[in-house]
Structure formats: structure tokens, C-alpha cells
Design an enzyme around this catalytic site. Structure first.
Site, PDB file in Angstrom:
ATOM      1  CD  GLU A 143      -3.264   0.359   2.263  1.00  7.26           C
ATOM      2  OE1 GLU A 143      -3.099   0.566   3.218  1.00  7.26           O
ATOM      3  OE2 GLU A 143      -4.466  -0.095   1.795  1.00  7.26           O
ATOM      4  CG  HIS A 177       8.295 -29.386   1.161  1.00  4.49           C
ATOM      5  ND1 HIS A 177       8.457 -30.865   0.943  1.00  4.49           N
ATOM      6  CD2 HIS A 177       9.325 -29.085   2.257  1.00  4.49           C
ATOM      7  CE1 HIS A 177       9.803 -31.119   1.747  1.00  4.49           C
ATOM      8  NE2 HIS A 177       9.927 -30.134   2.367  1.00  4.49           N
ATOM      9  CE  LYS A 231     -11.620   3.094   1.666  1.00  8.44           C
ATOM     10  NZ  LYS A 231     -11.066   4.270   2.481  1.00  8.44           N
TER      11      LYS A 231
END
Lengths: 468, 468
Positions: free
Chosen positions: A295, A324, A438
């Protein structure tokens, strides 16, 4: 206990050890030295202008800690569970420390006496949040609403649901006793709710401390104090690292060197930054860093207005586990990564591997050795194997996993982030890119004034045409 | 319950909706159609050659399930905890399903009656493993050693430590009753231990099922049956998806389309593949996919020997949480990602957000709505916002979160992975790149025959020269 320093080992970024193709030679390091000396000047100017509040947090002293500890004490008298209603920077720091110090399995087992169980409800996910409300005894549960603006939709929807549940089960007065707000000192909806007459405890976040830099403010410290962690030691560790990160010389300042290596790697095509602690309990720390890095540095525009579209994508991995899972790709895939290992000198606990099947030579070498030796060998071997393929890495060496050390790491990585931002010429403190999402959400939720946004989203809906 | 299908929505990869810069037009899709028809032929040939055992697992039927369910029944009679000693492909599938169906907070609360608590100890980390051994009652705990070769250092060191603990506390016979091996039908150390006379229960993994494709074998199914999940429904979901993924036509085969979009995006410079479920409980599924994608496709060499260094780096994110952590970067950073959302039609639980502060307009729009509506609006808005910036995404639409649906997703993503491997011209079934790190670890652990490797690592040690 001596507070041993966290050390940065950057050998596997150096041409001498990595080879000339991917390694940095002396000329490159000298160029970076000049550039990051300037970056450090920018950071100092930002600090002097009062923009980098996180750099003051380690020095809040008793005056800063007292209200936090008092609130933790108040809640500790009648609560066993502490639920953070927060998301992003209001959530990740508390999780990082609680996981590091309490263990990744902390929720499965009993907590130490006097410590509250910490839950961080960082999603507007009804499955997760209903499970929490269903299972916690409301009488013994505190809810900490963390939002500077008091308008974060995910957090506020949880606040509303939790408050109603408390009021219905316990009555208004007992409900309000179980709420704590952590918010701006003056502005925002949470302050308005209190001003309107609700007697709810409240702690302040300094206005110059952004969410992703807030772990060492009340945002992180209240939950962590309630969970029984040594928050003063977190601050001491951060202060200790602050003392070590004053120098403009790369070779003396681990934060500055980390920033320089990362920025240079990005310019050389490494758009991925892997944070890989060799400890299951440090996954949360890697995820906290993931927000900080993404961010802060993921930006479309430079401060001069130029379109730059910069930003390394952070990846949180865990050693030895992800050997792995991800290591095959790290060893053989594109040369697009810089890997930062976190290694641990003293794991605090250990197990001796018994010699049970001496006849099986593929197992018998393990017998009599410790599990800590095995995981440390794997960390060393993995960095060496990557270097053998000309793939760079650096290592933060943690003397142990305790509050002081985590505090050191927090400060180091926060400072590295703003230094990297300065070098990239972007603003590491804003997040303009999340605004559109938003607003479209407001539109879809029918918020007044966002009818256009709702229409825009609907116009993009193609129905079933691209559905298989 | 009707078994509704998982659907793939690829509209936000199409030029029509995304724009010509990043979107695929009809000519590009036609080219991909031709290429992936060939890829599907390669996959079919591999299947016919018996290499793709995972494609047979959904059809194991009662004969395949019976020994697994019998073993779960045996252990359920005296065990409350089931600990997987496995790493990578021996661990991630069980975690994915247990988290999806039990919830991300499952360890914090009581399990349903008759279900064992499932712990997946996927690290050679003494802190984590000692916490587990310290807190679990050995009398009520089963340990499942999962390793095809029986030589995985992390897993076998845990096995040795757990077995000794059990023998010391309960005696040999009671210790062996609490062990289960999941391994190769004939080869490997675990078979040797049994052949030498230890009476330990054992289940087989088909030799043509590699670790990262093994979730629907005994590797995943035994732990999941013990944890009370409907393993037959997992298989049914996978079988259902297998039926939908026969077609060589992209527009009819969601696995093939997903593979085509991903491979094409990689070729266009998108070296990061983000898997972002809008549900906290599906983080484990995204991490399971992370291994599948990374280890299968991250390869240095093509089958023809050419050096290619391909492979997208998988990133596991969670919506809406990571809108407050990663979205800024996804919106504004480099054009280096393809994002795959997982959306949920029916969350199974819901909460109504009460209208508590009608005077605060920035909150009042939430009142009376459901939390599921909010999180769905956020998923829709985020994909739309990204598309508005010319950033591609696709969505897997899950009708709900249950065993059938997770089984569908497993099969879809496994098939997509081998199809992508075929198109890239690499072997999606091997992992040659991890061998060097293993050998260097053996060297550091003093295993006989690996003295050279130990010397090689020591020769790379620069001491304190690059230490800050």
C-alpha cells in the site's frame, strides 16, 4: 535480558557472492549509497515536517502508555476475550505480534493466566463474524472498534452488529462498558457517537500516524496489552532500532540498506518481494509487512505527477513449509524475485529427534540432533541453493522471537518503506487507488449520493455472456 | 441438496469489457482456442498413459473410500485430536478443506460432536511442534505420517519425536495404535518400518498421484474424514466438475479457459496470479492452489530441453480484507497481475446490520442491510474498479461453501494446471529445483555421503562481512 540486535545480512545480494549477473558490485553499491543518502534526507525532512508520526511512537514513554495500560486493566477485570473490529492497518499489527508471541496455534489452547484471548475480525464476512458472535460469551467479551474515520464499512457494520447483540443480551450500560473505540483524537464518526452521549471508552491515534504505520500506537498496543504481551518491550525494541537507523551510510543502517536492495531489485525487473520467516509463528509478521510494502509503494503517480506504476508485490511465505510449495518456482522460475529471509538464532523451545530406526540410513542422520538445527540448516541451505542459481536474497537475523525483537523488526521495515518511497519519488503515506472501489461499493449498497456509481457498475454487467 | 455448478466468469478478461489494451479480442481467443485444443490433447494422452492419477480419484467409489473411512472410524473411537505430520502437498489440501468447512476460527471453539480436531503440523519448527506436543493429550491424539518416500526430513523428524513421546507416555502398543502412515503402496521408509514388524495402520497413495495433486486421495481424505467432513461429497463434486471439463472448447470448459487466460496473461507480462476468495474461510484453498500453481508451472526447462524459466507467482489474498492491504497496489502498481476472485452466492450464515445511528449518514446506509450483501457488493465493486483501470480479472462463482463445491474447485484447478503446463511445454508433475536445497541440508545435517555439500555451503559463508 540483553537486547541483542536484529542484523541484516546482504551477502547474497553482492556480486562477490552471487556473481555479476544478478549481484551488486561496488560501483552499483556506491551509486545506491549516493541515492539513498538523498532518500534519507527526504525522510528527515518529512519527519521534521511532522508527517512521519510512526517515528515518534517508540518514544511515547509512560505518558503515552498509561491510558492504554489503564484501559487494558479495566477490561481485564471482567473480560476474557478481546475482539478487534478493524481491517488492514487496524488489524494486521495486532495479529502479527499475537501470533509471534502467542504462537500460531494460540487459539487452540488455553491462554496464560491473566491474558485475554485476542480475535481480530478483519473481514465483513458473515460466516466468520457470525461464528465469532455465536461462540463468544458476550458477558466476557470486549469489542475494540478501530477506525480513524469511523466510516470503514467493514468495521462499522461489525460494530453495529456487535453493539446490538451486546445491548440485547446485556442491556445498554453493560454493552457500552464492553466497547472501546480507537480513533482520531477529534474527528470522525466514532467521536460523534461519543459526543452524542454514549459513554464509551476511547483511545486516540495520532493524526500523523497512518493505518499501516500504526501498530505501535493504541491501534496495536491496546489489543496486545489485553492479550498479555509486553508492549513496553515492543516500544523499547523499536527505539533501539531507531537508534541504529540514523546513519545515511548504507553499510551502517539496516533499514536503508534493505530499502536500497529492494528498490534496485525492482528496477532490475524483480517485481516480487518475498518475506519468508523460518518460523510458523511469524507468518503474521510477513502479512503485516505485505500491507506496509504494497500500500505504501504501489503507486501510479510520482510526486511530480509522472505516471510511474511502481511497486513490488509482497509475498508472505514460511520456511521450511514453503520449500515444499514455492521453492521450486523460486529456484527455476523467472528471475523476478528478491527474497528476504527471517532467520531465528534461538527458537526458545526445542526438541531432540530420537534415533529410533538406526538401520534406515535416510533417517538415521536425524537421530540425536535437534529440530532447531534442522530448520536452521534448511534456511541456510535454501539461501545457498538460490545463490547457486544466481538468485539474490537477504536475511534478517532475529536473535529470538520476543517483543523487543519484533519491535526492532517493525521499526526497521517501516523506515525501510518510507526510504524506498523517497527513492522511488512517490508518496508512501497515501492510498488514492482504493477510493474508486469504495465509491462503487457505496453505490451498490444504495448510499445516497452514489447513484451514479451504482449505475456504472450495472452498466458493466454482461450477464451470462462470459459465464462457463 | 442440488449440486449447483461452480461457474467461471471471464468477462473482465475480454476486450469488449476491459478495453483493447489488456483485454482479449476475438482473434486472440481464437488463437488460444487452437492452442488449448492441442493442450487438451496432450493432457488426454498423459491420462491415457496413466500419468494423471488425480483424474481417477473422484471415481474411486466405495472400494477406494472404505479403508479410509474404516481407519477414521477406528481412530474416532479413542482419539479427539488428529495431527497430520506432512508438508507441502501432504498438508495443504487437508487444511484447505478443514478451514473452508470448519471455519478459519475452528481451533478456537468446540468441534461438532463426533469430529476430531485437525492439526496440520507442516513445519520442522520446534516452537510450533513443541507447542502442539505440550498441549495435546497423547492418549486422545492420533498422528498421521504422510510421505510417499518416508524420507521427508521435516515430516520424519516430527514422526520420530511424536513416536518417542507416545511410547514414553503410553507404552509401545498404545503408541503404535495412535500412528497411521499414508505412503506409497510398496516403496519407501514407512513401508520398511512396517515390514520390520511395527504394527502400524497404513493407507496407500497411488504412485501416479503426486503430492500437490493428492488432496482427494487418502492424503487428504483420511484427515478430513477424521475431522467429520463429508469426503464422499468432495469426490462427488470433483466428479461433477470432471464431467464438465471434457470439452476441448474453451467456452465450454472452465478449467481450460482458466488455463488459457492465465498462460496468455503470463506471456503478456503478468507474472503474478492472485487468488482472492471473498471469504476468510477460503484462505487455505488459495494457499493450496499456490503450491499447485507454483510447483507445477515454475520450471527452468521445457520438455524439449530449452531454457524457459516460466511460472506465474501465486499470491493468496482474501477479500474484503486485502482491499485494505493489497488493493492499492493492484489498482495502481505495475500491470503485472491476473486476479482470480472466488465469490460466494450463499454464505450459509448472515447477519443483519442494525440501524443504530440514523443521524450519521456515512453509516446509516448500512442499517437494515445484510453483511453478505456488503461483502458481495465489495467483490463486485473491486472487480469493476480494477476493470475501469484496464486491469483484468476473472471470477469463480461458488454457489456456497460446502464439500461438493470445494471438490469442484479442486478438480477445476488441478486440470487447469496440467493444461497450462501442456501449453507452456513443461512437465507440471516434477519438481527438480528443490533437490539442490535438500542435498545442501543433508550436508549441513551431517548425513553420510553429503560431505561435499556441507563444504560447498561453508565455502559460501562470508562471516560478518555483509552484516549490518
Amino acid at each position: 535480558m540483553a537486547n541483542q540486535p536484529v542484523r541484516l545480512d546482504y551477502g547474497f545480494c553482492a556480486a562477490e557472492r552471487l556473481g555479476a549477473a544478478a549481484g551488486l558490485d561496488d560501483a552499483a553499491l556506491a551509486r545506491l549509497q549516493a541515492e539513498f543518502e538523498r532518500a534519507m534526507t527526504v525522510v528527515s525532512a518529512q519527519k521534521a515536517a511532522g508527517k512521519l508520526g510512526f517515528m515518534d511512537l517508540p518514544f511515547m514513554g509512560q505518558d503515552g502508555l498509561a491510558p492504554i495500560l489503564a484501559e487494558a486493566k479495566r477490561l481485564g477485570e471482567f473480560c476474557e476475550n478481546f475482539v478487534v473490529l478493524g481491517i488492514g492497518g487496524s488489524a494486521l499489527g495486532a495479529t502479527a505480534v499475537d501470533m509471534a508471541l502467542g504462537g500460531c496455534l494460540r487459539h487452540a489452547f488455553a491462554r496464560p493466566a491473566g491474558a485475554m484471548r485476542l480475535f481480530v475480525a478483519d473481514n465483513s464476512d458473515p460466516r466468520m463474524f457470525a461464528a465469532l458472535l455465536d461462540n463468544l460469551d458476550p458477558r466476557a467479551t470486549a469489542f475494540n472498534v478501530v477506525s480513524k474515520s469511523g466510516s470503514t464499512a467493514e468495521t462499522m457494520s461489525q460494530y453495529l452488529a456487535a453493539r446490538q447483540m451486546l445491548e440485547q443480551k446485556l442491556g445498554r450500560e453493560e454493552a457500552l462498558r464492553r466497547l472501546v473505540f480507537t480513533t482520531d483524537p477529534q474527528a470522525g464518526y466514532l467521536r460523534k457517537i461519543i459526543a452524542a452521549g454514549d459513554d464509551i471508552a476511547v483511545l486516540s491515534v495520532p493524526p500523523n500516524v497512518g493505518g499501516r504505520y500504526s501498530v505501535l500506537s493504541a491501534v496495536g498496543l491496546l489489543p496486545l496489552a489485553c492479550a498479555g504481551h509486553d508492549v513496553a518491550a515492543l516500544l523499547e525494541g523499536a527505539a533501539q532500532m531507531a537508534g541504529r537507523c540514523q546513519s545515511p551510510v548504507l553499510g551502517e543502517n539496516p533499514a536503508l540498506m534493505l530499502a536500497a536492495l529492494a528498490v534496485e531489485s525492482f528496477r532490475r525487473g524483480r517485481n516480487i518481494f518475498v518475506m519468508m520467516p523460518y518460523a510458523s509463528d511469524l507468518l503474521g509478521l510477513a502479512q503485516w509487512f505485505g500491507q506496509l510494502w504494497a500500500e505504501s509503494l504501489g503507486k501510479a503517480k510520482a510526486l511530480d505527477g509522472a505516471e510511474v506504476h511502481v511497486g513490488q508485490t509482497p509475498v508472505a511465505a514460511v520456511g521450511a513449509t514453503d520449500q515444499h510449495s514455492q521453492l521450486q518456482l523460486y529456484m527455476e522460475g523467472p528471475q523476478d524475485k528478491l527474497i528476504c529471509f527471517l532467520t531465528i538464532d534461538d527458537y526458545g523451545r526445542d526438541l531432540t529427534i530420537p534415533a529410533l530406526h538406526p538401520e534406515l540410513t535416510g533417517l538415521s542422520y536425524l537421530g540425536g540432533q535437534t529440530m532447531s538445527r534442522l530448520i536452521k540448516a534448511e534456511a541456510t541451505a535454501t539461501a545457498a541453493a538460490l545463490a547457486r542459481q544466481g538468485r539474490p536474497s537477504l536475511s534478517l537475523r532475529l536473535p529470538r522471537i520476543d517483543a523487543n525483537v519484533i519491535g526492532q523488526v517493525f521499526y526497521l521495515l517501516e523506515l525501510a518503506t518510507v526510504a524506498a518511497g523517497a527513492a522511488l519519488g512517490i508518496d508512501p503515506l497515501d492510498q488514492p487507488g482504493v477510493e474508486l472501489g469504495k465509491q462503487l461499493t457505496y453505490g451498490l449498497m444504495g448510499r445516497q449520493g452514489f447513484e451514479d456509481q451504482a449505475a456504472q457498475v450495472r452498466a458493466m454487467d454482461a450477464g451470462d455472456r462470459f459465464l462457463i
